[in-house]
Structures are given as structure tokens and as C-alpha cells.
Design a protein around this motif. Structure first.
Motif, PDB file in Angstrom:
ATOM      1  N   LEU A 193      -9.169  39.420 -66.337  1.00  0.00           N
ATOM      2  CA  LEU A 193      -8.768  40.989 -66.337  1.00  0.00           C
ATOM      3  C   LEU A 193      -7.111  41.194 -66.175  1.00  0.00           C
ATOM      4  O   LEU A 193      -6.612  41.754 -67.146  1.00  0.00           O
ATOM      5  CB  LEU A 193      -9.497  41.708 -65.240  1.00  0.00           C
ATOM      6  N   VAL A 194      -6.794  40.437 -65.066  1.00  0.00           N
ATOM      7  CA  VAL A 194      -5.472  40.602 -64.640  1.00  0.00           C
ATOM      8  C   VAL A 194      -4.560  39.832 -65.629  1.00  0.00           C
ATOM      9  O   VAL A 194      -3.479  40.202 -66.258  1.00  0.00           O
ATOM     10  CB  VAL A 194      -5.101  40.401 -63.128  1.00  0.00           C
ATOM     11  N   THR A 253      -5.403  33.378 -61.200  1.00  0.00           N
ATOM     12  CA  THR A 253      -6.746  33.317 -61.064  1.00  0.00           C
ATOM     13  C   THR A 253      -7.093  33.608 -59.464  1.00  0.00           C
ATOM     14  O   THR A 253      -6.290  34.261 -58.686  1.00  0.00           O
ATOM     15  CB  THR A 253      -7.008  31.930 -60.961  1.00  0.00           C
ATOM     16  N   THR A 292      -2.165  45.939 -61.303  1.00  0.00           N
ATOM     17  CA  THR A 292      -1.957  44.593 -60.723  1.00  0.00           C
ATOM     18  C   THR A 292      -0.934  43.853 -61.608  1.00  0.00           C
ATOM     19  O   THR A 292      -0.209  43.075 -61.131  1.00  0.00           O
ATOM     20  CB  THR A 292      -3.488  43.867 -60.498  1.00  0.00           C
ATOM     21  N   GLU A 317     -13.511  42.078 -56.701  1.00  0.00           N
ATOM     22  CA  GLU A 317     -13.047  40.487 -56.815  1.00  0.00           C
ATOM     23  C   GLU A 317     -13.947  39.868 -57.817  1.00  0.00           C
ATOM     24  O   GLU A 317     -15.030  40.545 -58.050  1.00  0.00           O
ATOM     25  CB  GLU A 317     -13.114  39.857 -55.512  1.00  0.00           C
ATOM     26  N   GLY A 346      -7.210  47.378 -60.193  1.00  0.00           N
ATOM     27  CA  GLY A 346      -7.245  47.801 -61.716  1.00  0.00           C
ATOM     28  C   GLY A 346      -6.278  46.558 -62.420  1.00  0.00           C
ATOM     29  O   GLY A 346      -5.267  46.545 -61.568  1.00  0.00           O
ATOM     30  N   SER A 351      -9.898  28.699 -67.630  1.00  0.00           N
ATOM     31  CA  SER A 351     -10.720  27.534 -66.842  1.00  0.00           C
ATOM     32  C   SER A 351     -11.045  26.447 -67.941  1.00  0.00           C
ATOM     33  O   SER A 351     -11.469  25.124 -67.720  1.00  0.00           O
ATOM     34  CB  SER A 351     -11.853  27.758 -66.150  1.00  0.00           C
ATOM     35  N   LYS A 352     -11.331  26.783 -69.209  1.00  0.00           N
ATOM     36  CA  LYS A 352     -11.656  26.001 -70.196  1.00  0.00           C
ATOM     37  C   LYS A 352     -10.804  25.410 -71.370  1.00  0.00           C
ATOM     38  O   LYS A 352     -10.818  24.434 -71.905  1.00  0.00           O
ATOM     39  CB  LYS A 352     -12.786  26.886 -71.054  1.00  0.00           C
TER      40      LYS A 352
HETATM   41  N1  NDP Z   1      -8.549  43.070 -60.256  1.00  0.00           N
HETATM   42  C1  NDP Z   1      -7.860  43.693 -59.486  1.00  0.00           C
HETATM   43  O1  NDP Z   1      -7.738  44.901 -59.293  1.00  0.00           O
HETATM   44  C2  NDP Z   1      -6.758  42.856 -58.525  1.00  0.00           C
HETATM   45  C3  NDP Z   1      -6.869  41.596 -58.429  1.00  0.00           C
HETATM   46  N2  NDP Z   1      -6.174  40.809 -57.759  1.00  0.00           N
HETATM   47  C4  NDP Z   1      -6.288  39.316 -57.866  1.00  0.00           C
HETATM   48  O2  NDP Z   1      -5.760  39.043 -59.115  1.00  0.00           O
HETATM   49  C5  NDP Z   1      -6.469  37.575 -59.584  1.00  0.00           C
HETATM   50  C6  NDP Z   1      -7.164  37.713 -60.867  1.00  0.00           C
HETATM   51  O3  NDP Z   1      -8.263  38.806 -60.679  1.00  0.00           O
HETATM   52  P1  NDP Z   1      -9.164  39.192 -61.830  1.00  0.00           P
HETATM   53  O4  NDP Z   1      -8.230  38.865 -63.262  1.00  0.00           O
HETATM   54  O5  NDP Z   1      -9.497  40.518 -61.516  1.00  0.00           O
HETATM   55  O6  NDP Z   1     -10.352  38.228 -61.885  1.00  0.00           O
HETATM   56  P2  NDP Z   1     -11.046  37.617 -63.115  1.00  0.00           P
HETATM   57  O7  NDP Z   1     -12.118  36.960 -62.639  1.00  0.00           O
HETATM   58  O8  NDP Z   1     -10.952  38.535 -64.101  1.00  0.00           O
HETATM   59  O9  NDP Z   1     -10.043  36.507 -63.737  1.00  0.00           O
HETATM   60  C7  NDP Z   1      -9.672  35.281 -63.061  1.00  0.00           C
HETATM   61  C8  NDP Z   1      -9.698  33.994 -64.190  1.00  0.00           C
HETATM   62  O10 NDP Z   1      -9.161  32.924 -63.570  1.00  0.00           O
HETATM   63  C9  NDP Z   1      -9.505  32.119 -64.128  1.00  0.00           C
HETATM   64  N3  NDP Z   1      -9.527  30.684 -63.603  1.00  0.00           N
HETATM   65  C10 NDP Z   1     -10.269  30.556 -62.488  1.00  0.00           C
HETATM   66  N4  NDP Z   1     -10.117  29.015 -62.200  1.00  0.00           N
HETATM   67  C11 NDP Z   1      -9.161  28.607 -63.203  1.00  0.00           C
HETATM   68  C12 NDP Z   1      -8.400  27.330 -63.274  1.00  0.00           C
HETATM   69  N5  NDP Z   1      -8.691  26.334 -62.716  1.00  0.00           N
HETATM   70  N6  NDP Z   1      -7.640  27.284 -64.358  1.00  0.00           N
HETATM   71  C13 NDP Z   1      -7.405  28.437 -65.246  1.00  0.00           C
HETATM   72  N7  NDP Z   1      -8.090  29.242 -65.012  1.00  0.00           N
HETATM   73  C14 NDP Z   1      -8.849  29.757 -64.265  1.00  0.00           C
HETATM   74  C15 NDP Z   1     -11.079  32.557 -64.957  1.00  0.00           C
HETATM   75  O11 NDP Z   1     -11.172  31.843 -66.029  1.00  0.00           O
HETATM   76  P3  NDP Z   1     -12.686  31.637 -66.840  1.00  0.00           P
HETATM   77  O12 NDP Z   1     -12.831  32.781 -67.298  1.00  0.00           O
HETATM   78  O13 NDP Z   1     -12.209  30.648 -68.008  1.00  0.00           O
HETATM   79  O14 NDP Z   1     -13.435  30.922 -65.760  1.00  0.00           O
HETATM   80  C16 NDP Z   1     -11.145  33.925 -65.068  1.00  0.00           C
HETATM   81  O15 NDP Z   1     -10.660  34.352 -66.331  1.00  0.00           O
HETATM   82  C17 NDP Z   1      -7.537  37.527 -58.147  1.00  0.00           C
HETATM   83  O16 NDP Z   1      -6.558  36.452 -57.416  1.00  0.00           O
HETATM   84  C18 NDP Z   1      -7.772  38.670 -57.573  1.00  0.00           C
HETATM   85  O17 NDP Z   1      -7.718  38.687 -56.174  1.00  0.00           O
HETATM   86  C19 NDP Z   1      -5.285  41.239 -56.974  1.00  0.00           C
HETATM   87  C20 NDP Z   1      -5.091  42.833 -56.802  1.00  0.00           C
HETATM   88  C21 NDP Z   1      -5.905  43.411 -57.362  1.00  0.00           C
END
Ligand code: NDP
Ligand SMILES: N[C@@H](CC=O)C(=O)O
Ligand code: NA
Length: 369
Positions: free
Chosen positions: A20-21, A99, A357, A215, A353, A46-47
Motif C-alpha cells: 500500500l505505502v 515493508t 504515509t 498493519e 493511510g 517479496s517475490k
Molecule cells: N498503512 C499505513 O497507514 C502506515 C504504514 N506504516 C508502515 O509502512 C510499512 C508498510 O505498510 P503497508 O504498505 O500498509 O503494508 P503492506 O502489507 O501493504 O505492504 C508491505 C509490503 O512489504 C512487502 N514485503 C514484505 N517482506 C518483503 C521483503 N523481504 N522484500 C520485499 N518486500 C517485502 C510485501 O510484499 P508482498 O506483497 O510481495 O508480500 C508487502 O507488499 C509498514 O512498516 C507499516 O507499519 C507506517 C505508517 C502508516
């Protein structure tokens, strides 16, 4: 629009995580006015992964190109080695971790030692074991590479920069308190409004997740850990509390709202599916608060004077600003300091959101220009 950087300064950016972010961040970066000072040199989910040290150019758009890349992400050590080839005087290289992954967070010292700046909304590295945090500080000090993490607290709201400014200009922080979770804010603004009644707890949690506030696993918000992590991050910027939480958020006194039976639920989907069975117990709490003309709000406190750091569900009168002035995923954070004595410094606005973010991550990136 005027240019953001002298034309000879190109900042190479490696992006890990395009959820998302992350996806919103890449869109915001690519939409910057030309000449855009940033070049994406690596992009990975991640893939799948894309790497091009001269700067990636996308043929069908970054989403499609990444999806079709056919390449798996390599190790962090390999990525750091590749990126370190770009670290030359007057050229900056940045790792942007979008992530919530612990392993990515644990690799920051590796990147920082190699002179690669780290920017992230991922709270894991700064709110866990103090040892990792100290390694990050030393790696950054040794190479001069910076780490910036504004979006880890209050998403794009200027919370960390405000606290750093207060401390660095010699103010003394007495207490920080507020609503730190966008998810908890949304849930209780909807579930426990000033007029007393609202929808079922589980339905509000489901919508918070659909809106992208939670989260990846909503239990990480409901168990208070997300607030505990934010309180840990802030505490470590306050000299008197820098080492107060050696094992991080786990040492914060935290009230969990996750029903015992759902504590080990593996996936977010399963958690959402099972939550309606517990609506009645949340309804009872709402009724009790309402009978006292109060609302429920999940708040966090860093009380420096009394050494208390806690995250808890509290009742506030219907007329309190936490009851009347918050809406959506709003965070409200009050800094009580020596200088802001009688009236606290207050920051308020959307605290979760994708758009806000990613904006916080982008604004950290722009600080390197
Ligand atoms: N959403 C929000 O409002 C806020 C979020 N945050 C922080 O931002 C970060 C992202 O949040 P958000 O986007 O909502 O979460 P999402 O779950 O939407 O996105 C996280 C992404 O990380 C990817 N990922 C996980 N492990 C790996 C890896 N080893 N290598 C590459 N990609 C990886 C996943 O990929 P895949 O899909 O391929 O598994 C997934 O798409 C988090 O740390 C969250 O705490 C902070 C403030 C606000
Ligand atoms: N899940 C978090 C996202 C931001 O850190 C929240 O709800 O605040
Ligand atoms: Na912030």
C-alpha cells in the motif's frame, strides 16, 4: 515548477516493498517535477525484483515490469554490495524500506556501514531491541549515512522532526501524550462517538483495514503493540529515556484489545472473519462509558518526569478534545515541555493511510537533496 536539485546531483534509490505505502511512494517519486533528482535503481516485492544501477526505465509501467521481471530478490548483503558501487563522493544512495519486515529492518546497519542512507516507515528497527538501535546509530555515525523515519510515528505528520527539534534546541520534554494509532483512532471515533452509539466493533475494524489504516495483520494494532512501538521510538529521542526500554515495545505497559482466543490467528483475513464473535464484549465497554457521558479512546503516554510509558484504553468526557475534535484516522499528539509549559505544542491530522504515509517517506527523501 522549479528544479529540486542541482542537475549534477542524482540520488539513487533502492525500494524494498511495494504494498500500500510502497506503491504510493513509487508513484509519488515518479510524479515529481522534472528534472527529477531521484533515480530508482532497484525495486523489489517479496517475490520479484528489478535491478539497474544506471537507473531503471520502465517499459509497461513499474508495476507490470516488476510483476513480469522473472527475477527473485537476492540477499540484503548482495543488494548492499551492488548499491555500494554507487557510493562515491557527492552522490547519495538511499535504501527505502516500505515493508513491515524484521529481517529488512535488521539489515539497516549493513547498508548504513556501506554509506547507504536508510529511509523507512517500518517501525521494527527503532522499537525493538536497543542493541539493533545502537548498531544503527553507530553505523550511521561511522559512515555519515543518515537514517530518517518520520513516517514511523503519525505517518506524514511532523512528530519525530518536532521532537528532534525540541530536544536539539535545548528544550526539556516533560510528557508526550495522545492518540498515536490511526487504526485505533478510526475504530474508536466510529465505535464510540460522543453521542454514545455506533456500529459493531468488528465491522469498524474491517473497514479500517479496507481503508489501509491497519498493519498487515490488524491484531498488531489491536494488541496495542503498534502504539507501544511508537512510544518506544519517541522515548529513544528523549535523553532521559534513551535506554529506558532495552527490549523495546515489549517493555511498554500495554493493554491488548485482542480477544485471548484470537491471539494466535495466523492471517489478517482469518482474524477479521472471527472477530464478530466478540462484538458483545466491546459493546458492553461502550455502554459503560456512555452511561458516564464518556467515550473510549486508545491513548499513549510518555511521562518523562514519572518514568511511565504506557498504552491503554481510557474513558474521556464527551466534551474532551479527544471526543470532539478527532475524526477519521486522526492522530493528536501533545508535547508538554519546559518551553511549552502552560499550553502544549499539539500536532493533529491523519495518522495512517497510504497517501499521507508515503508523503512522510517522500519528505524524508527530499531532506537528502
Ligand atoms: N498503512 C499505513 O497507514 C502506515 C504504514 N506504516 C508502515 O509502512 C510499512 C508498510 O505498510 P503497508 O504498505 O500498509 O503494508 P503492506 O502489507 O501493504 O505492504 C508491505 C509490503 O512489504 C512487502 N514485503 C514484505 N517482506 C518483503 C521483503 N523481504 N522484500 C520485499 N518486500 C517485502 C510485501 O510484499 P508482498 O506483497 O510481495 O508480500 C508487502 O507488499 C509498514 O512498516 C507499516 O507499519 C507506517 C505508517 C502508516
Ligand atoms: N497501523 C498504524 C499505521 C501507522 O503507523 C496505525 O494505525 O497508526
Ligand atoms: Na510522522
Amino acid at each position: 515548477m522549479s528544479s529540486l536539485a542541482p542537475s549534477n546531483q542524482t540520488i539513487r534509490v533502492a525500494v524494498i516493498g511495494v504494498g500500500l505505502v510502497g506503491a504510493e511512494f513509487v508513484d509519488q517519486l515518479l510524479a515529481l517535477a522534472t528534472p527529477n533528482p531521484f533515480r530508482i535503481v532497484s525495486l523489489s516485492s517479496s517475490k520479484n525484483a528489478l535491478l539497474g544501477l544506471d537507473g531503471l526505465s520502465f517499459t509497461e509501467g513499474w508495476r507490470s515490469d516488476l510483476w513480469k521481471s522473472g527475477k527473485k530478490p537476492g540477499s540484503f548483503a548482495d543488494l548492499a554490495k551492488e548499491l555500494s558501487k554507487l557510493v562515491v563522493p557527492n552522490q547519495k544512495v538511499v535504501l527505502v524500506d516500505n515493508t513491515a519486515n524484521e529481517a529488512v529492518a535488521a539489515s539497516y546497519p549493513l547498508f548504513l556501514k556501506a554509506g547507504i542512507n536508510v529511509i523507512t516507515p517500518n517501525k521494527k528497527a527503532f522499537s525493538g531491541d536497543l542493541r539493533l538501535y545502537d548498531e544503527i546509530l553507530s553505523a550511521s555515525a561511522a559512515s555519515g549515512a543518515r537514517f530518517l523515519n518520520e513516517s514511523t510515528v503519525g505517518a506524514g505528520l511532523p512528530i519525530i522532526s518536532t521532537l528532534k527539534d525540541l530536544v536539539m534546541t535545548g528544550d526539556t520534554v516533560h510528557k508526550i501524550e495522545g492518540v498515536f494509532s490511526g487504526t485505533m483512532s478510526y475504530i474508536f471515533n466510529e465505535f464510540s462517538p460522543a453521542q454514545g452509539t455506533g456500529p459493531a466493533f468488528s465491522s469498524v475494524v474491517r473497514i479500517a483495514r479496507e481503508k489501509g489504516y491497519t498493519e498487515p495483520h490488524p491484531a498488531d494494532d489491536l494488541n496495542g503493540a503498534d502504539v507501544g512501538r511508537k512510544l518506544t521510538i519517541l522515548s529513544r529521542y528523549i535523553p532521559a529515556l534513551r535506554t529506558a526500554l532495552p527490549s523495546g515495545y515489549k517493555s511498554v505497559s500495554t493493554r491488548s484489545l485482542v480477544p485471548g482466543e484470537l491471539e494466535n490467528t495466523e492471517s489478517g483475513d482469518e482474524f477479521i472473519e472471527k472477530l464478530p464473535a466478540f462484538d458483545e464484549q466491546f459493546d458492553k465497554m461502550r455502554k459503560e462509558a456512555s452511561a458516564e457521558d464518556k467515550v473510549l479512546r486508545f491513548v499513549g503516554v510518555v511521562d518523562v518526569k514519572n518514568g511511565v510509558i504506557k498504552a491503554d484504553l481510557e474513558k474521556y468526557p464527551n466534551t474532551h478534545p479527544f471526543a470532539t475534535s478527532l475524526g477519521g484516522s486522526d492522530n493528536i499528539i501533545m508535547f508538554h515541555t519546559e518551553r511549552y509549559g502552560a499550553r502544549p505544542l499539539i500536532v493533529q491530522g491523519a495518522g495512517a493511510g497510504a497517501a499521507v504515509t508515503a508523503m512522510g517517506v517522500m519528505s524524508d527523501l527530499l531532506k537528502l537533496v
